[in-house]
Design a protein around this motif. Structure first.
Motif, PDB file in Angstrom:
ATOM      1  N   ARG A   1       8.636   2.828 -15.274  1.00  0.00           N
ATOM      2  CA  ARG A   1       9.110   2.966 -16.649  1.00  0.00           C
ATOM      3  C   ARG A   1       9.218   1.643 -17.414  1.00  0.00           C
ATOM      4  N   VAL A   2       9.326   0.524 -16.722  1.00  0.00           N
ATOM      5  CA  VAL A   2       9.365  -0.765 -17.411  1.00  0.00           C
ATOM      6  C   VAL A   2       7.930  -1.169 -17.755  1.00  0.00           C
ATOM      7  N   ARG A   3       7.652  -1.365 -19.037  1.00  0.00           N
ATOM      8  CA  ARG A   3       6.278  -1.630 -19.477  1.00  0.00           C
ATOM      9  C   ARG A   3       5.771  -3.003 -19.059  1.00  0.00           C
ATOM     10  N   LYS A   4       6.624  -4.007 -19.120  1.00  0.00           N
ATOM     11  CA  LYS A   4       6.225  -5.370 -18.781  1.00  0.00           C
ATOM     12  C   LYS A   4       5.798  -5.423 -17.310  1.00  0.00           C
ATOM     13  N   LEU A   5       4.587  -5.874 -17.060  1.00  0.00           N
ATOM     14  CA  LEU A   5       4.035  -5.994 -15.709  1.00  0.00           C
ATOM     15  C   LEU A   5       3.952  -4.654 -14.989  1.00  0.00           C
ATOM     16  N   ARG A   6       3.849  -3.558 -15.758  1.00  0.00           N
ATOM     17  CA  ARG A   6       3.878  -2.217 -15.142  1.00  0.00           C
ATOM     18  C   ARG A   6       2.805  -2.038 -14.087  1.00  0.00           C
ATOM     19  N   TRP A   7       1.570  -2.439 -14.399  1.00  0.00           N
ATOM     20  CA  TRP A   7       0.483  -2.165 -13.458  1.00  0.00           C
ATOM     21  C   TRP A   7       0.604  -3.008 -12.199  1.00  0.00           C
ATOM     22  N   ILE A   8       1.152  -4.198 -12.339  1.00  0.00           N
ATOM     23  CA  ILE A   8       1.421  -5.003 -11.139  1.00  0.00           C
ATOM     24  C   ILE A   8       2.496  -4.323 -10.297  1.00  0.00           C
ATOM     25  N   SER A   9       3.544  -3.845 -10.950  1.00  0.00           N
ATOM     26  CA  SER A   9       4.635  -3.178 -10.233  1.00  0.00           C
ATOM     27  C   SER A   9       4.148  -1.911  -9.541  1.00  0.00           C
ATOM     28  N   ILE A  10       3.311  -1.133 -10.228  1.00  0.00           N
ATOM     29  CA  ILE A  10       2.785   0.097  -9.624  1.00  0.00           C
ATOM     30  C   ILE A  10       1.893  -0.230  -8.431  1.00  0.00           C
ATOM     31  N   ALA A  11       1.030  -1.242  -8.602  1.00  0.00           N
ATOM     32  CA  ALA A  11       0.141  -1.629  -7.504  1.00  0.00           C
ATOM     33  C   ALA A  11       0.933  -2.086  -6.288  1.00  0.00           C
ATOM     34  N   LEU A  12       1.979  -2.889  -6.523  1.00  0.00           N
ATOM     35  CA  LEU A  12       2.791  -3.373  -5.408  1.00  0.00           C
ATOM     36  C   LEU A  12       3.618  -2.250  -4.783  1.00  0.00           C
ATOM     37  N   THR A  13       3.973  -1.261  -5.591  1.00  0.00           N
ATOM     38  CA  THR A  13       4.656  -0.083  -5.037  1.00  0.00           C
ATOM     39  C   THR A  13       3.759   0.629  -4.037  1.00  0.00           C
ATOM     40  N   PHE A  14       2.480   0.807  -4.393  1.00  0.00           N
ATOM     41  CA  PHE A  14       1.534   1.441  -3.476  1.00  0.00           C
ATOM     42  C   PHE A  14       1.365   0.611  -2.208  1.00  0.00           C
ATOM     43  N   VAL A  15       1.279  -0.710  -2.370  1.00  0.00           N
ATOM     44  CA  VAL A  15       1.147  -1.585  -1.200  1.00  0.00           C
ATOM     45  C   VAL A  15       2.367  -1.432  -0.296  1.00  0.00           C
ATOM     46  N   TRP A  16       3.561  -1.446  -0.907  1.00  0.00           N
ATOM     47  CA  TRP A  16       4.795  -1.319  -0.126  1.00  0.00           C
ATOM     48  C   TRP A  16       4.830   0.022   0.611  1.00  0.00           C
ATOM     49  N   LEU A  17       4.452   1.095  -0.086  1.00  0.00           N
ATOM     50  CA  LEU A  17       4.478   2.421   0.527  1.00  0.00           C
ATOM     51  C   LEU A  17       3.494   2.519   1.690  1.00  0.00           C
ATOM     52  N   ILE A  18       2.295   1.970   1.507  1.00  0.00           N
ATOM     53  CA  ILE A  18       1.281   2.042   2.559  1.00  0.00           C
ATOM     54  C   ILE A  18       1.720   1.264   3.794  1.00  0.00           C
ATOM     55  N   ILE A  19       2.199   0.045   3.594  1.00  0.00           N
ATOM     56  CA  ILE A  19       2.633  -0.771   4.736  1.00  0.00           C
ATOM     57  C   ILE A  19       3.860  -0.165   5.405  1.00  0.00           C
ATOM     58  N   SER A  20       4.803   0.310   4.603  1.00  0.00           N
ATOM     59  CA  SER A  20       6.013   0.926   5.171  1.00  0.00           C
ATOM     60  C   SER A  20       5.658   2.164   5.980  1.00  0.00           C
ATOM     61  N   ALA A  21       4.765   3.001   5.447  1.00  0.00           N
ATOM     62  CA  ALA A  21       4.358   4.209   6.169  1.00  0.00           C
ATOM     63  C   ALA A  21       3.657   3.855   7.471  1.00  0.00           C
ATOM     64  N   ARG A  22       2.826   2.812   7.432  1.00  0.00           N
ATOM     65  CA  ARG A  22       2.127   2.399   8.651  1.00  0.00           C
ATOM     66  C   ARG A  22       3.121   1.921   9.708  1.00  0.00           C
ATOM     67  N   VAL A  23       4.112   1.149   9.287  1.00  0.00           N
ATOM     68  CA  VAL A  23       5.126   0.660  10.225  1.00  0.00           C
ATOM     69  C   VAL A  23       5.931   1.825  10.794  1.00  0.00           C
TER      70      VAL A  23
END
Length: 233
Positions: free
Chosen positions: A171-193
């Motif tokens: 919901r925060v517009r500033k740096l939104r796409w970076i935040s979304i991309a890093l969210t996916f990275v965090w979710l993928i790594i967390s799920a793998r662990v």
């Protein structure tokens, strides 16, 4: 037909309660990997149901159904109550400290969720956003020493009421796409662990530390930049 399909979004939100139940059962059995997996599933639902609800204008279509209230109930369970239960039930801290810290989490987390000013004009969270599921995940994964873990919990519990911004990744517009991309990275790594039974490689840990640091500090950085620009104008 479109109206009926739109209502399924409320079912999607409610499905988070099913994941909460599965996470509770797993925590009761001390199956921590399973618990974190169900909590991540609930977190994914929480990430997509809001944008879908706003896109399909559920408030206008179904004014007597309050998706926000449903969302708050499930969020309190998955972000606050179940992690606190896991902390108390895990014997991570010796008795009675585990229970006392779990009480701190459920009490302060409840007060935070009840605060109508928990969101800023930029849709950031005001104060640490009570993502205790992530805090407990990091404590368990990194096997943080007991004393340091207790200090972290107390500081974050107090930080829920500090006038500091924490970014909402969608919901925060500033740096939104970076935040979304890093969210996916965090979710993928967390799920793998988690699927590896909480066995993380050095690479996994580095990624989790860096992404966690981004989400913890970027809101405060943006807040500082806004205030600096306001003072300069």
């Amino acid at each position: 037909m479109r109206q009926k399909l739109a209502f399924l979004i409320h079912f999607l939100t409610a499905s988070g309660g099913c994941f909460a139940l599965l996470a509770t059962i797993s925590a009761a059995n001390r199956q921590w990997s399973d618990m974190f997996l169900w909590l991540i599933a609930a977190q994914v639902v929480d990430s997509v149901d809001g944008p879908l609800a706003r896109h399909f204008e559920l408030k206008k279509r179904f004014p007597s159904w309050d998706g926000s209230s449903l969302d708050f109930v499930i969020d309190y369970a998955t972000y606050v109550f179940i992690p606190a239960f896991a902390l108390a039930h895990s014997n991570y801290f010796p008795e009675p400290y585990g229970y006392l810290l779990a009480f701190v989490i459920v009490l302060t987390g409840g007060l935070y969720f009840a605060d109508d000013s928990m969101k800023t004009e930029s849709n950031a969270f005001l104060g640490f956003p009570a993502v205790w599921n992530c805090v407990i995940f990091y404590l368990f994964l990194f096997e943080v020493p007991v004393g340091l873990g207790g200090v972290v919990i107390l500081i974050l519990a107090a930080a829920q009421f500090f006038p500091l911004d924490f970014v909402h990744p969608v919901r925060v517009r500033k740096l939104r796409w970076i935040s979304i991309a890093l969210t996916f990275v965090w979710l993928i790594i967390s799920a793998r662990v988690i699927l590896a039974d909480m066995q993380a490689t050095s690479f996994d840990k580095i990624v989790l530390v860096l992404t966690g640091a981004y989400f913890f500090f970027i809101g405060m950085v943006l807040q500082f930049m806004r205030k600096k620009q306001a003072n300069a104008s």
